[in-house]
Design a protein around this motif. Structure first.
Motif, mmCIF file in Angstrom:
data_model
loop_
_atom_site.group_PDB
_atom_site.id
_atom_site.type_symbol
_atom_site.label_atom_id
_atom_site.label_comp_id
_atom_site.label_asym_id
_atom_site.label_seq_id
_atom_site.Cartn_x
_atom_site.Cartn_y
_atom_site.Cartn_z
ATOM 1 N N GLY A 1 -32.199 5.917 -27.841
ATOM 2 C CA GLY A 1 -32.917 4.681 -28.147
ATOM 3 C C GLY A 1 -32.836 3.790 -26.916
ATOM 4 O O GLY A 1 -33.124 4.215 -25.802
ATOM 5 N N LYS A 2 -32.377 2.569 -27.133
ATOM 6 C CA LYS A 2 -32.277 1.648 -25.992
ATOM 7 C C LYS A 2 -30.847 1.562 -25.456
ATOM 8 O O LYS A 2 -30.585 0.845 -24.494
ATOM 9 C CB LYS A 2 -32.767 0.259 -26.410
ATOM 10 N N ILE A 3 -29.952 2.299 -26.098
ATOM 11 C CA ILE A 3 -28.541 2.209 -25.699
ATOM 12 C C ILE A 3 -28.209 3.306 -24.698
ATOM 13 O O ILE A 3 -28.472 4.488 -24.949
ATOM 14 C CB ILE A 3 -27.611 2.311 -26.936
ATOM 15 N N GLN A 4 -27.624 2.903 -23.579
ATOM 16 C CA GLN A 4 -27.209 3.891 -22.579
ATOM 17 C C GLN A 4 -25.841 4.443 -22.972
ATOM 18 O O GLN A 4 -24.880 3.706 -23.138
ATOM 19 C CB GLN A 4 -27.145 3.270 -21.180
ATOM 20 N N ILE A 5 -25.787 5.761 -23.133
ATOM 21 C CA ILE A 5 -24.540 6.417 -23.550
ATOM 22 C C ILE A 5 -23.815 7.011 -22.347
ATOM 23 O O ILE A 5 -22.606 6.890 -22.221
ATOM 24 C CB ILE A 5 -24.816 7.529 -24.600
ATOM 25 N N LEU A 6 -24.560 7.672 -21.466
ATOM 26 C CA LEU A 6 -23.948 8.285 -20.277
ATOM 27 C C LEU A 6 -24.365 7.515 -19.031
ATOM 28 O O LEU A 6 -25.534 7.158 -18.874
ATOM 29 C CB LEU A 6 -24.384 9.748 -20.136
ATOM 30 N N HIS A 7 -23.386 7.277 -18.161
ATOM 31 C CA HIS A 7 -23.635 6.492 -16.945
ATOM 32 C C HIS A 7 -23.371 7.344 -15.708
ATOM 33 O O HIS A 7 -22.220 7.534 -15.322
ATOM 34 C CB HIS A 7 -22.731 5.257 -16.917
#
Lengths: 286, 241
Positions: free
Chosen positions: B12-18
């Motif tokens: 969605g709009k959430i970044q999980i992996l950076h």
């Protein structure tokens, strides 16, 4: 006794017709988790396509084949263009397929008009069978035979082929199917096309049995949804048993309690849902 | 060899992996440890093509596999054994295994029997259940079936997500031994995601520690187990000043 037997055979014929349409509906539901409310209009379309090609002097059997192929192609187009965008979105699916049913029904009215039409029984089966003093149309026995043949085909596909294993796996766990290297999109398109083809087949075979009229799509959809619910969502075997049950009860109901025949079917559905919410052959959902 | 460079994933709009960087060498077991919600499963699912990365690149044996759908990633030689096993409960053990080799079926149709025999040799407890439904197996047997199914496609790399979850210590040890055998006999690269840190360190050649979608630490099991943060956070060893 012969009256009873004739009614039983009539009930079986209607039951097999309901099974043919419900099988497509329940397979689509089981694998894709899509309730296709346009399924009834595909049934109606199947009947009208046969009617058109017979009017063009084509043999019933060739017209039947064309009808099945065209509804399958329409199924592919609908899935690729529209249905694929609403996977996992129940409300959108209902609105989309419900809307499609209106559009297809209006197209049918526009092309074929609103008068009731009769689809002639193919010459080969335009005969009757004597049961005691009762005369029973051979075509109805043919519908029973085709229904049983379809059940055998589905059993074979499900238990003896790789595509059957993939479909059963898809009912179990859609996401994992893709993770094994199986193109889920292609499976979904194939399943939807197969379901649509079954709707077309049942419409083509049902035309001579129930006639052709605008509104037949809604009636058959309601009945087939009842069949699916009683049999268990996603279970074609359940649909087979419940379709026979509904067909026979409805037929005897029309003879014994003409004004209550459909009510009895609804009551049976309610009882099944109270006792076994997942349907007769449906699997319990945690 | 598997190379992951600058991999980021949004759900969605959430970044999980950076911007994840990691690599796995031929015949190596790499463990990824981290707390709940660190992004370990998301990383595996992204590698397997179940999620599409927003940035970064994944290459397997020199071929870019990032951005491919799951069914194509499997054909490139990457296999996922997901969290919770996800075996098909209404299919038999044999059918589960055969579906595992779907991507190679037409090329190796005649060797299907040999593939199954090889897996059953590795997991003897599945032999007696070959015609039983997957749903009727015990938790340990289901996990073995899931790993066996993952190996049926003869992958270059296999990703295992929490294989020890919910299993008795004895079964966990059996599974760890099997992973060592897979590495030794088949030369398959393995990425093992585990919350059972002791198990993860026991079999790994190298370890990555994930925190909040980032790689926080990276090293050999010895280096990682000696790290003060790891000791206190994951191994339950209180540090005294």
């Amino acid at each position: 006794m012969s009256i009873f037997l004739a009614q039983l055979l009539t009930g079986l014929a209607y039951g097999m017709l309901y099974f043919m349409i419900a099988a497509g509906l329940t397979i689509i539901l089981g694998v894709m988790n899509v309730v296709n409310l346009a399924h009834g209009t595909l049934f109606m379309l199947g009947a009208y396509i046969v009617f058109t090609f017979i009017s063009d002097e084509l043999n019933f059997w060739i017209a039947l084949l064309i009808s099945v192929l065209l509804t399958a192609v329409l199924g592919i187009i609908l899935e690729k263009l529209l249905i694929k965008h609403v996977y996992g979105k129940e409300l959108e699916q209902v609105l989309l397929t419900f809307g499609l049913s209106f559009i297809i029904a209006d197209v049918v009215k526009w092309i074929w008009g609103t008068e009731m039409q009769t689809l002639p029984v193919p010459a080969l089966l335009d005969a009757s069978l004597s049961i005691g003093e009762m005369v029973f149309p051979l075509y109805r026995l043919f519908v029973v035979f085709i229904g049983c043949l379809l059940a055998l085909l589905l059993w074979y596909l499900e238990s003896k082929t790789r595509i059957g294993a993939i479909i059963r796996a898809g009912v179990d766990d859609r996401a994992m199917v893709g993770a094994l290297g199986i193109n889920v999109g292609l499976v979904f398109t194939g399943v939807f096309a197969f379901g649509a083809a079954l709707a077309g087949l049942s419409g083509a075979l049902g035309g001579p049995l129930i006639g052709m009229y605008t509104g037949m799509d809604n009636e058959i959809l309601v009945t087939s949804l009842i069949v699916v619910v009683i049999g268990g969502l996603g279970s074609w075997k359940g649909s087979f048993i419940s379709a026979i049950l509904v067909g026979v009860i409805e037929t005897f109901g029309k003879v014994w309690f003409p004004s209550l025949s459909m009510l009895i079917v609804f009551l049976i559905m309610m009882v099944v849902l109270i006792i076994r919410p997942q349907g007769l052959f449906g699997r319990e959902v945690a | 060899m598997l190379y992951v460079q600058g991999l980021s994933t949004h759900i969605g709009k959430i970044q999980i992996l950076h911007s994840i960087d990691l690599h796995v060498h031929q015949g190596e077991i790499v463990s990824i440890i981290g707390a709940n919600g660190a992004g370990k499963s998301t990383l595996l699912n992204t590698l397997a093509g179940l999620y599409f990365p927003s940035t970064g690149k994944v290459t397997l044996e020199g071929e870019v596999i990032s951005g491919l759908p799951a069914h194509k990633v499997v054909r490139k030689g990457l296999s996922l054994v997901p969290e919770g096993r996800q075996i098909f409960s209404n299919l038999t053990v044999k059918e589960n295994l055969l579906l595992g080799m779907y991507s190679r079926y037409y090329k190796e149709k005649n060797q299907a029997k040999d593939h199954i025999e090889m897996i059953l040799d590795m997991f003897p407890s599945l032999k007696k259940h070959i015609d039983n439904l997957g749903g009727n197996l015990s938790g340990g047997e289901q996990q073995m079936l899931a790993i066996g199914r993952g190996l049926m496609s003869k992958p270059k790399i296999i990703l295992l997500d929490e294989p020890s979850m919910g299993l008795a210590p004895k079964i966990v040890n059996e599974i760890l031994e099997i992973l060592m055998r897979i590495k030794k006999e088949m030369g398959t690269m393995i990425i093992l995601v585990e919350q059972n840190v002791k198990a993860a360190l026991k079999v790994a050649d190298r370890v990555y520690v994930m925190e909040q979608g980032n790689i926080a630490l990276h090293g050999t099991p010895e280096e990682i187990s000696m790290n003060p943060q790891v000791k206190s956070a994951y191994l339950g060893i209180k540090m005294t000043s």
